[in-house]
Design a protein around this motif. Structure first.
Motif, PDB file in Angstrom:
ATOM      1  N   MET A 486       0.830  -1.008   0.055  1.00 45.35           N
ATOM      2  CA  MET A 486       0.135   0.028  -0.091  1.00 45.35           C
ATOM      3  C   MET A 486       0.832   1.157   0.168  1.00 45.35           C
ATOM      4  O   MET A 486       0.640   2.098  -0.669  1.00 45.35           O
ATOM      5  CB  MET A 486      -0.937   0.082   1.139  1.00 45.35           C
ATOM      6  N   LEU A 487       1.846   1.026   0.906  1.00 46.64           N
ATOM      7  CA  LEU A 487       2.778   2.421   0.726  1.00 46.64           C
ATOM      8  C   LEU A 487       3.660   2.532  -0.428  1.00 46.64           C
ATOM      9  O   LEU A 487       3.712   3.701  -0.873  1.00 46.64           O
ATOM     10  CB  LEU A 487       3.692   2.241   2.097  1.00 46.64           C
ATOM     11  N   ASP A 488       4.128   1.633  -1.022  1.00 43.94           N
ATOM     12  CA  ASP A 488       4.565   1.552  -2.279  1.00 43.94           C
ATOM     13  C   ASP A 488       3.746   2.222  -3.155  1.00 43.94           C
ATOM     14  O   ASP A 488       4.031   3.095  -4.110  1.00 43.94           O
ATOM     15  CB  ASP A 488       5.019   0.126  -2.689  1.00 43.94           C
ATOM     16  N   VAL A 489       2.540   1.871  -3.371  1.00 44.13           N
ATOM     17  CA  VAL A 489       1.624   2.279  -4.515  1.00 44.13           C
ATOM     18  C   VAL A 489       1.435   3.739  -4.189  1.00 44.13           C
ATOM     19  O   VAL A 489       1.414   4.639  -5.149  1.00 44.13           O
ATOM     20  CB  VAL A 489       0.337   1.431  -4.516  1.00 44.13           C
ATOM     21  N   LEU A 490       1.256   4.276  -2.786  1.00 43.58           N
ATOM     22  CA  LEU A 490       1.006   5.584  -2.433  1.00 43.58           C
ATOM     23  C   LEU A 490       2.394   6.281  -2.964  1.00 43.58           C
ATOM     24  O   LEU A 490       2.375   7.533  -3.479  1.00 43.58           O
ATOM     25  CB  LEU A 490       0.770   5.704  -0.951  1.00 43.58           C
ATOM     26  N   ALA A 491       3.384   5.756  -2.767  1.00 43.20           N
ATOM     27  CA  ALA A 491       4.785   6.581  -3.140  1.00 43.20           C
ATOM     28  C   ALA A 491       4.797   6.608  -4.584  1.00 43.20           C
ATOM     29  O   ALA A 491       5.328   7.874  -4.914  1.00 43.20           O
ATOM     30  CB  ALA A 491       5.950   5.621  -2.685  1.00 43.20           C
ATOM     31  N   LYS A 492       4.161   5.891  -5.376  1.00 43.09           N
ATOM     32  CA  LYS A 492       4.323   5.635  -6.988  1.00 43.09           C
ATOM     33  C   LYS A 492       3.240   6.490  -7.525  1.00 43.09           C
ATOM     34  O   LYS A 492       3.152   6.751  -8.755  1.00 43.09           O
ATOM     35  CB  LYS A 492       4.739   4.507  -7.368  1.00 43.09           C
ATOM     36  N   LEU A 493       2.107   6.933  -6.790  1.00 45.21           N
ATOM     37  CA  LEU A 493       1.193   7.739  -7.455  1.00 45.21           C
ATOM     38  C   LEU A 493       1.809   9.172  -7.578  1.00 45.21           C
ATOM     39  O   LEU A 493       2.844   9.433  -6.810  1.00 45.21           O
ATOM     40  CB  LEU A 493       0.010   7.698  -6.768  1.00 45.21           C
ATOM     41  N   PRO A 494       1.180  10.003  -8.525  1.00 41.57           N
ATOM     42  CA  PRO A 494       1.603  11.331  -8.492  1.00 41.57           C
ATOM     43  C   PRO A 494       1.697  12.192  -7.007  1.00 41.57           C
ATOM     44  O   PRO A 494       0.559  11.676  -6.392  1.00 41.57           O
ATOM     45  CB  PRO A 494       0.693  12.101  -9.538  1.00 41.57           C
ATOM     46  N   GLU A 495       2.794  12.662  -6.713  1.00 39.40           N
ATOM     47  CA  GLU A 495       2.955  13.288  -5.495  1.00 39.40           C
ATOM     48  C   GLU A 495       1.663  13.709  -4.818  1.00 39.40           C
ATOM     49  O   GLU A 495       1.451  13.408  -3.465  1.00 39.40           O
ATOM     50  CB  GLU A 495       3.979  14.209  -5.541  1.00 39.40           C
ATOM     51  N   SER A 496       1.052  14.616  -5.385  1.00 44.29           N
ATOM     52  CA  SER A 496      -0.130  15.323  -4.613  1.00 44.29           C
ATOM     53  C   SER A 496      -1.183  14.095  -4.360  1.00 44.29           C
ATOM     54  O   SER A 496      -2.041  14.179  -3.159  1.00 44.29           O
ATOM     55  CB  SER A 496      -0.861  16.284  -5.517  1.00 44.29           C
ATOM     56  N   ILE A 497      -1.189  13.208  -4.965  1.00 46.87           N
ATOM     57  CA  ILE A 497      -2.168  12.225  -4.887  1.00 46.87           C
ATOM     58  C   ILE A 497      -1.925  11.288  -3.813  1.00 46.87           C
ATOM     59  O   ILE A 497      -2.629  10.974  -2.781  1.00 46.87           O
ATOM     60  CB  ILE A 497      -2.763  11.358  -6.236  1.00 46.87           C
ATOM     61  N   GLY A 498      -0.642  10.689  -3.780  1.00 46.36           N
ATOM     62  CA  GLY A 498      -0.373   9.958  -2.747  1.00 46.36           C
ATOM     63  C   GLY A 498      -0.252  10.863  -1.404  1.00 46.36           C
ATOM     64  O   GLY A 498      -0.727  10.074  -0.497  1.00 46.36           O
ATOM     65  N   SER A 499       0.113  11.739  -1.485  1.00 48.63           N
ATOM     66  CA  SER A 499       0.304  12.546   0.114  1.00 48.63           C
ATOM     67  C   SER A 499      -1.329  12.773   0.674  1.00 48.63           C
ATOM     68  O   SER A 499      -1.687  12.605   1.646  1.00 48.63           O
ATOM     69  CB  SER A 499       1.087  13.768  -0.148  1.00 48.63           C
ATOM     70  N   ASP A 500      -2.307  13.233  -0.472  1.00 53.65           N
ATOM     71  CA  ASP A 500      -3.611  13.276  -0.227  1.00 53.65           C
ATOM     72  C   ASP A 500      -4.214  12.158   0.519  1.00 53.65           C
ATOM     73  O   ASP A 500      -4.995  12.125   1.505  1.00 53.65           O
ATOM     74  CB  ASP A 500      -4.320  13.979  -1.316  1.00 53.65           C
ATOM     75  N   LEU A 501      -4.148  11.088  -0.015  1.00 54.68           N
ATOM     76  CA  LEU A 501      -4.343   9.762   0.546  1.00 54.68           C
ATOM     77  C   LEU A 501      -3.887   9.236   1.830  1.00 54.68           C
ATOM     78  O   LEU A 501      -4.418   9.010   2.624  1.00 54.68           O
ATOM     79  CB  LEU A 501      -4.274   8.601  -0.627  1.00 54.68           C
ATOM     80  N   ARG A 502      -2.579   9.629   1.769  1.00 57.17           N
ATOM     81  CA  ARG A 502      -1.812   9.166   3.147  1.00 57.17           C
ATOM     82  C   ARG A 502      -2.615  10.198   4.195  1.00 57.17           C
ATOM     83  O   ARG A 502      -2.689   9.711   5.195  1.00 57.17           O
ATOM     84  CB  ARG A 502      -0.547   9.630   2.918  1.00 57.17           C
ATOM     85  N   ASP A 503      -2.632  11.442   3.935  1.00 54.61           N
ATOM     86  CA  ASP A 503      -2.908  12.286   4.707  1.00 54.61           C
ATOM     87  C   ASP A 503      -4.488  12.472   5.235  1.00 54.61           C
ATOM     88  O   ASP A 503      -4.847  12.651   6.539  1.00 54.61           O
ATOM     89  CB  ASP A 503      -2.407  13.994   4.387  1.00 54.61           C
ATOM     90  N   ARG A 504      -5.067  12.471   4.296  1.00 58.87           N
ATOM     91  CA  ARG A 504      -6.834  12.588   4.367  1.00 58.87           C
ATOM     92  C   ARG A 504      -7.538  11.523   4.093  1.00 58.87           C
ATOM     93  O   ARG A 504      -8.831  11.424   4.391  1.00 58.87           O
ATOM     94  CB  ARG A 504      -7.056  13.914   3.340  1.00 58.87           C
ATOM     95  N   GLY A 505      -7.206  10.508   3.431  1.00 57.84           N
ATOM     96  CA  GLY A 505      -7.771   9.469   3.033  1.00 57.84           C
ATOM     97  C   GLY A 505      -8.507   9.598   1.746  1.00 57.84           C
ATOM     98  O   GLY A 505      -9.061   8.612   1.302  1.00 57.84           O
TER      99      GLY A 505
END
Ligand code: SF4
Length: 670
Positions: A486-505
């Motif tokens: 899951m973390l790998d996918v978040l890291a490889k999504l475009p930066e704003s998308i991955g961090s949004d998902l991590r921070d806000r869901g």
């Protein structure tokens, strides 16, 4: 001794199932057990409510059909006779048989088979794809749904983002074509009603008088497979009676003249005769669409499931270009928005191998017919092929092959699981991480585990990762286990998308999630224009682009059998839950002609096989067409066959889709 329960608490997550809406959920948990599931407001589309299907999901989690432990087959294939083993034993056996097949017949003798059972980004095309690519396994064309519409949308508009639910109330005319949101994608319904309250004209094109067809201004109950001539007759009207937007066509499209030529033979009278509808009402629908702005077409999937499905979708999608309906909020077309995020899955740890492609709609052929190499290992996950794919008998025959080693990685004892040599228990979306991508609204949300996995169920990431390890296919860069994946996918999504998902869901969608076609978003074709006549498709389609293939009905088998989505299952998911008896729906005139009455035991048959069940009568289905729900399991009919027993494995004109609605049958008293 006190037996008081711990207080309830709520956990937020998201529904990743194969449905456009991608609801945000609020799950009630007590003592580690889910007691209720409801909608939340995180995804505004959800509006605090969900469908009746997913409300019942706890029955899947805790039901008698849930798979809790790995098991190996003990009796004949198909009888669901298994003995419990350890994960060590099960994965060891799979690795050994896979290695053996690879050595003796090559990688292509291994066929992974999957489709959207849990439709999120983590459970498909992550470590599974890495494993099968590194093995050089046969590739699967995932075409059971949306392949013809997807091919049409890709060729014409490059899968440009489409109109979203929130903008529907702006429309002054709405055409619901081959879609029944009352059964799937239910959150679209209130937006359509809102538009109607504000004066919009509603036109529904569907062989059944669906709930929204009942409230429509114009309902065209077309015979299945005739959407193409109906759409072409509207094009002819637009071109011939001065409603084509020539300025738009000149500036933003190519191929309009060729489309016009192909539409020319289809007068309203001729198209209406072919579709079995009233020509006057067809004209009225065309006039209402031409006159309104904004005007919206909701292009569904019902029109794609036949021999003309790709061309029908092309003709429908071309309408807003010819009529000049783009460039305003609420105008244009609505269909799958899954491509709107531009996600290319860079996390798959291997390039795609150029191995043979097996069309999933022809699984029976791949298993039964002579192929080189033969399929020796079948690995089924996120899928219930025994009931969801065409030509059921041939698939079952293939699954019975003694020399075929079948792995089924599943949540419950499906009809396919019963044929496994090794059965692996899978977690549900409520027991693990998932990234859910809506394809109605443009949304992307992170789902988190709500409860611990039951029994010994494991995630896809865990199991495919461990298989890679056992097959010596693992690289150091590969994530290990579900959390890392899951973390790998978040890291490889475009930066704003991955961090949004991590921070806000939840990620912030492009264009605020409400793009206007041809104003905010443009065709993603090479020249940024809508291609109304892609020559490549003209060569690919058996009757050419916009070419109509006549009805396959015969005097012997005159009735069109359709299997539309119902209010009970997401494809075949949740079909294990108790439900009222399943019937064939038939128009009273067709029943009278066969001297059938309500509740009679019947056989539905054609050259491929037969189904035994009972009949229910309803004038809400047009004459000459009969219907059974999509996603049935074998237990739902008296003889264990479902509609796919009567569906051939012929492919649609474009995109390699399934011709579910081309089954032509006869019905008689059993
Ligand atoms: S299946 Fe669709 S409507 Fe039902 S909860 Fe999931 S996303 Fe919502």
């Amino acid at each position: 001794m006190s037996t008081s329960l711990a207080p309830e608490h709520n956990v937020a997550t998201v529904c990743p199932l194969d449905c456009p809406d991608s609801c945000s959920l609020e799950v009630t948990v007590q003592d580690g057990r889910i007691t209720a599931i409801d909608g939340s407001h995180v995804n505004p589309i959800t509006g605090g409510y969900i469908c009746a299907k997913v409300r019942r999901f706890p029955e899947r989690l805790y039901g008698a059909d849930r798979l809790l432990y790995p098991a190996v087959r003990k009796g004949p294939k198909g009888l669901a006779s298994f003995a419990r083993v350890t994960w060590e034993e099960a994965l060891g056996m799979i690795a050994e048989r896979t290695r053996d097949a690879h050595e003796r017949w090559g990688g292509e003798s291994i066929l992974p088979y999957s489709y959207g059972g849990s439709n999120g980004l983590l459970t498909q095309d992550t470590s599974d794809a890495t494993l099968f690519r590194r093995l050089g396994a046969s590739r699967l064309a995932r075409t059971v749904c949306a392949a013809p519409t997807g091919a049409a949308n890709l060729a014409m508009y490059g899968k440009m983002a489409s109109v979203v639910y929130q903008d529907v109330p702006e429309a002054k005319a709405i055409v619901l074509w081959g879609a029944n949101p009352s059964a799937s994608g239910i959150h679209l319904v209130p937006y359509i009603r809102d538009a109607q309250r504000r004066g919009a004209t509603l036109i529904v094109i569907d062989p059944r008088t669906t709930p929204l067809a009942r409230q429509a201004d114009i309902h065209l109950p077309v015979r299945p497979g005739t959407d193409l001539p109906v759409a072409l007759s509207i094009h002819r009207f637009l071109f011939e009676e001065g409603h084509a937007d020539t300025a738009f066509l000149d500036a933003h499209t190519r191929g309009a003249e060729r489309l016009r030529e192909r539409a020319q033979p289809w007068t309203f009278e001729r198209a209406a005769a072919e579709a079995g509808i009233d020509a006057g009402r067809l004209r009225a629908a065309a006039e209402a669409y031409a006159a309104a702005s904004p005007a919206l077409i909701r292009c569904g999937w019902g029109q794609e499931r036949n021999r003309n499905g790709g061309n029908a979708s092309m003709a429908i999608l071309a309408l807003p270009s010819v009529a000049g309906k783009f460039g305003v909020r609420g105008g244009g077309y609505m269909m799958s928005n899954s491509a709107s995020w531009g996600i290319t899955r860079p996390w798959i740890g291997a390039d795609e191998a150029q191995t043979r492609i097996v069309n999933m709609n022809q699984l029976g052929r791949a298993l039964v017919d002579e192929t080189n190499p033969p399929v020796k290992v079948l690995f089924v996950y996120n899928n219930n092929a025994a009931v969801t794919s065409p030509h059921q008998q041939k698939i079952l025959k293939g699954l019975e092959r003694e020399d075929l080693f079948t792995v089924v990685f599943e949540q419950v004892m499906t009809d396919t699981a019963r044929y496994a040599d090794v059965l692996l228990p899978a977690t549900t979306f409520l027991e693990g991480y998932e990234i859910a991508r809506g394809y109605g609204p443009i949304s992307l949300q992170l789902g988190k585990p709500v409860v611990e996995a039951r029994g010994e169920a494991r995630s896809n990431a865990d199991v495919f990762g461990e298989l890679m390890e056992r097959l010596d296919l693992r690289s150091e860069q590969d994530p290990s286990g579900e959390l890392e994946e899951m973390l790998d996918v978040l890291a490889k999504l475009p930066e704003s998308i991955g961090s949004d998902l991590r921070d806000r869901g939840a990620a912030t969608p492009p264009h605020n999630g409400r793009p206007i076609q041809f104003r905010d978003v443009w065709p993603l074709t090479p020249n940024r224009k809508a291609d109304l006549f892609p020559e490549r498709l003209d060569a690919e389609a058996p009757a050419g682009l916009y070419g109509y293939q006549p009805d396959p009905g015969t005097a012997e088998f005159p009735l069109a059998l359709i299997s539309p989505a119902s209010e009970r299952t997401v494809s075949s998911t949740l079909a294990e839950l108790p439900r009222p008896d399943v019937h064939l729906l038939m128009n009273p005139d067709d029943a009278a002609a066969r001297e059938l009455k309500e509740g009679d035991a019947i056989r539905i048959f054609n050259a491929l096989g037969e189904i035994r069940c009972t009949v229910t009568l309803g004038s809400w289905i047009r004459g000459g067409t009969v219907s059974m729900p999509k996603g049935l399991w074998r237990r739902h009919t008296a003889n264990g066959y479902t509609t796919n027993a009567l569906v051939s494995d012929a492919l649609t004109d474009l995109g390699g889709g399934a011709c579910f609605n081309d089954a032509r049958v006869q019905v008689e008293r059993a």
